[in-house]
Design an enzyme around this catalytic site. Structure first.
Site, PDB file in Angstrom:
ATOM      1  N   CYS A   1       7.859  18.437  -6.388  1.00 45.69           N
ATOM      2  CA  CYS A   1       8.783  17.482  -7.009  1.00 45.69           C
ATOM      3  C   CYS A   1      10.151  18.109  -7.270  1.00 45.69           C
ATOM      4  O   CYS A   1      10.247  19.190  -7.864  1.00 45.69           O
ATOM      5  CB  CYS A   1       8.171  16.992  -8.328  1.00 45.69           C
ATOM      6  SG  CYS A   1       9.201  15.816  -9.216  1.00 45.69           S
TER       7      CYS A   1
ATOM      8  N   HIS B   1       0.810  -1.222   0.000  1.00 48.70           N
ATOM      9  CA  HIS B   1       0.000   0.000   0.000  1.00 48.70           C
ATOM     10  C   HIS B   1       0.845   1.276   0.000  1.00 48.70           C
ATOM     11  O   HIS B   1       0.340   2.363   0.254  1.00 48.70           O
ATOM     12  CB  HIS B   1      -0.963  -0.001   1.203  1.00 48.70           C
ATOM     13  CG  HIS B   1      -2.045  -1.039   1.085  1.00 48.70           C
ATOM     14  ND1 HIS B   1      -2.865  -1.401   2.121  1.00 48.70           N
ATOM     15  CD2 HIS B   1      -2.437  -1.783   0.024  1.00 48.70           C
ATOM     16  CE1 HIS B   1      -3.713  -2.337   1.714  1.00 48.70           C
ATOM     17  NE2 HIS B   1      -3.465  -2.589   0.440  1.00 48.70           N
TER      18      HIS B   1
ATOM     19  N   ASN C   1      -3.745 -13.188  15.607  1.00 49.39           N
ATOM     20  CA  ASN C   1      -4.668 -12.051  15.758  1.00 49.39           C
ATOM     21  C   ASN C   1      -5.456 -12.254  17.051  1.00 49.39           C
ATOM     22  O   ASN C   1      -5.942 -13.360  17.290  1.00 49.39           O
ATOM     23  CB  ASN C   1      -5.630 -12.001  14.551  1.00 49.39           C
ATOM     24  CG  ASN C   1      -6.306 -10.642  14.402  1.00 49.39           C
ATOM     25  OD1 ASN C   1      -6.860 -10.107  15.369  1.00 49.39           O
ATOM     26  ND2 ASN C   1      -6.264 -10.081  13.211  1.00 49.39           N
TER      27      ASN C   1
HETATM   28  P1  OAD Z   1      -7.461  -3.178  10.392  1.00 56.23           P
HETATM   29  O1  OAD Z   1      -7.469  -1.942  11.249  1.00 56.23           O
HETATM   30  O2  OAD Z   1      -8.604  -3.451   9.519  1.00 56.23           O
HETATM   31  O3  OAD Z   1      -7.290  -4.451  11.322  1.00 56.23           O
HETATM   32  C1  OAD Z   1      -6.353  -4.516  12.364  1.00 56.23           C
HETATM   33  C2  OAD Z   1      -6.329  -5.944  12.870  1.00 56.23           C
HETATM   34  O4  OAD Z   1      -5.320  -6.028  13.865  1.00 56.23           O
HETATM   35  C3  OAD Z   1      -7.631  -6.413  13.545  1.00 56.23           C
HETATM   36  O5  OAD Z   1      -8.000  -7.673  13.002  1.00 56.23           O
HETATM   37  C4  OAD Z   1      -7.248  -6.533  15.026  1.00 56.23           C
HETATM   38  O6  OAD Z   1      -7.932  -7.613  15.662  1.00 56.23           O
HETATM   39  C5  OAD Z   1      -5.776  -6.824  14.925  1.00 56.23           C
HETATM   40  N1  OAD Z   1      -4.980  -6.438  16.112  1.00 56.23           N
HETATM   41  C6  OAD Z   1      -5.221  -5.476  17.039  1.00 56.23           C
HETATM   42  N2  OAD Z   1      -4.240  -5.434  17.958  1.00 56.23           N
HETATM   43  C7  OAD Z   1      -3.331  -6.385  17.603  1.00 56.23           C
HETATM   44  C8  OAD Z   1      -2.070  -6.839  18.139  1.00 56.23           C
HETATM   45  N3  OAD Z   1      -1.532  -6.300  19.237  1.00 56.23           N
HETATM   46  N4  OAD Z   1      -1.444  -7.858  17.500  1.00 56.23           N
HETATM   47  C9  OAD Z   1      -1.949  -8.418  16.384  1.00 56.23           C
HETATM   48  N5  OAD Z   1      -3.117  -8.030  15.834  1.00 56.23           N
HETATM   49  C10 OAD Z   1      -3.801  -7.029  16.428  1.00 56.23           C
HETATM   50  O7  OAD Z   1      -6.090  -3.106   9.580  1.00 56.23           O
HETATM   51  P2  OAD Z   1      -5.674  -3.847   8.247  1.00 56.23           P
HETATM   52  O8  OAD Z   1      -6.222  -5.211   8.179  1.00 56.23           O
HETATM   53  O9  OAD Z   1      -4.213  -3.671   8.121  1.00 56.23           O
HETATM   54  O10 OAD Z   1      -5.611   0.235   3.378  1.00 56.23           O
HETATM   55  O11 OAD Z   1      -6.381  -2.953   7.156  1.00 56.23           O
HETATM   56  C11 OAD Z   1      -6.124  -3.240   5.821  1.00 56.23           C
HETATM   57  C12 OAD Z   1      -6.137  -1.996   4.993  1.00 56.23           C
HETATM   58  O12 OAD Z   1      -7.343  -1.277   5.168  1.00 56.23           O
HETATM   59  C13 OAD Z   1      -5.091  -0.966   5.372  1.00 56.23           C
HETATM   60  O13 OAD Z   1      -3.837  -1.214   4.786  1.00 56.23           O
HETATM   61  C14 OAD Z   1      -5.663   0.275   4.813  1.00 56.23           C
HETATM   62  C15 OAD Z   1      -7.043   0.106   5.359  1.00 56.23           C
HETATM   63  O14 OAD Z   1      -7.994   0.833   4.864  1.00 56.23           O
HETATM   64  C16 OAD Z   1      -5.330   1.333   2.664  1.00 56.23           C
HETATM   65  O15 OAD Z   1      -5.091   2.395   3.195  1.00 56.23           O
HETATM   66  C17 OAD Z   1      -5.328   1.128   1.185  1.00 56.23           C
HETATM   67 ZN    ZN Z   2       7.635  15.516 -11.017  1.00 52.96          ZN
END
Ligand code: OAD
Ligand code: ZN
Length: 239
Positions: free
Chosen positions: A146, A117, A212
């Site tokens: 830039c 990302h 998780n």
């Molecule tokens: P989320 O915020 O959707 O999910 C975070 C996950 O981390 C959840 O499933 C929690 O249960 C888990 N969690 C919380 N604390 C934790 C810990 N200490 N150890 C391990 N796990 C833990 O984040 P992502 O799945 O990364 O995209 O979200 C995916 C994408 O959606 C992001 O990259 C972003 C977002 O919108 C873009 O910006 C394109």
């Molecule tokens: Zn440029």
């Protein structure tokens, strides 16, 4: 089953890892889908889009500058370091794919790393596509321009509704499809296509391990799903 997982991971030559915001939670970086991810009452979905940027680039840049500062004040945690160590052990057969834009894996020493990302620590030229790192947070006045062509730059991240870099995604998919063990850590596994990587690995015969504290759509597929934080789960798996 838990002993099997440790043994499989130890013996595997080809290991892939997918991480999400949860791995940085223990560094104090808020996850996306928790209340702490809000900024001045806006949801990430209202700011991380091309439409939001076209409408109000200054507002979107202020949000990114705030997050950039947050991330630079944070430090990689034990989970990031354990993955850098695993990479050293496995060498060429290892690939870490992250959905995070916080740069913490890189700062912890991971190099066989795909940032699917993008990175909040860089900007990308709206006109010529040139990428450059942002200045330190206390010297940074958004928007950056830039150094090649002088045009305004945008954050070098993938927004909702945008495509991932096709080459990066293909490399990630290839690695997951040929891995013996796939680890999925700290992601809610709801955002595609990153969420499919675990499924691809499993379908191709990999041993799938999830770490998780909460169940996710991937949990029913996993050979082992550790209900633990990233650092505790990895410490246990790798000890
Ligand atoms: P989320 O915020 O959707 O999910 C975070 C996950 O981390 C959840 O499933 C929690 O249960 C888990 N969690 C919380 N604390 C934790 C810990 N200490 N150890 C391990 N796990 C833990 O984040 P992502 O799945 O990364 O995209 O979200 C995916 C994408 O959606 C992001 O990259 C972003 C977002 O919108 C873009 O910006 C394109
Ligand atoms: Zn440029």
């Amino acid at each position: 089953m838990q002993e099997t997982a440790r043994k499989r991971l130890q013996q595997a030559e080809r290991v892939t890892v997918l991480t999400g915001a949860g791995i940085s939670a223990e560094s104090g970086v808020p996850t996306f889908r928790g209340a702490g991810g809000l900024w001045e009452g806006f949801r990430p979905e209202e700011l991380a889009t091309p439409e939001a940027y076209a409408r109000d680039p200054e507002k979107v840049w202020r949000w990114y500058a705030w997050r950039y500062q947050q991330v630079m004040e944070a430090e990689p945690n034990e989970a990031h370091y354990l993955l850098a160590r695993l990479e050293e052990e496995k060498g060429n057969g290892f690939l870490l794919v992250t959905q995070n834009v916080d740069g913490l894996h890189h700062r912890a020493g991971s190099r066989r790393l795909l940032e699917l990302h993008g990175s909040i620590t860089r900007a990308r030229c709206e006109r010529c596509g040139h990428r450059q790192p942002l200045p330190p947070p206390d010297e940074f006045e958004p928007p950056p321009y830039c150094e090649r062509c002088g045009s305004r730059m945008r954050p070098d991240v993938v927004w909702f509704g945008e495509f991932l870099d096709a080459d990066l995604l293909a490399r990630a998919e290839r690695a997951f499809m040929t891995s013996e063990v796939a680890l999925v850590i700290g992601t809610s596994a709801v955002v595609e296509p990153a969420a499919s990587l675990g499924r691809l690995a499993k379908a191709a015969g990999a041993y799938l391990i999830e770490i998780n504290p909460e169940a996710t759509p991937l949990t029913p597929l996993a050979d082992l799903s550790l209900r633990a934080g990233a650092a505790a789960g990895l410490r246990w798996l790798l000890e």
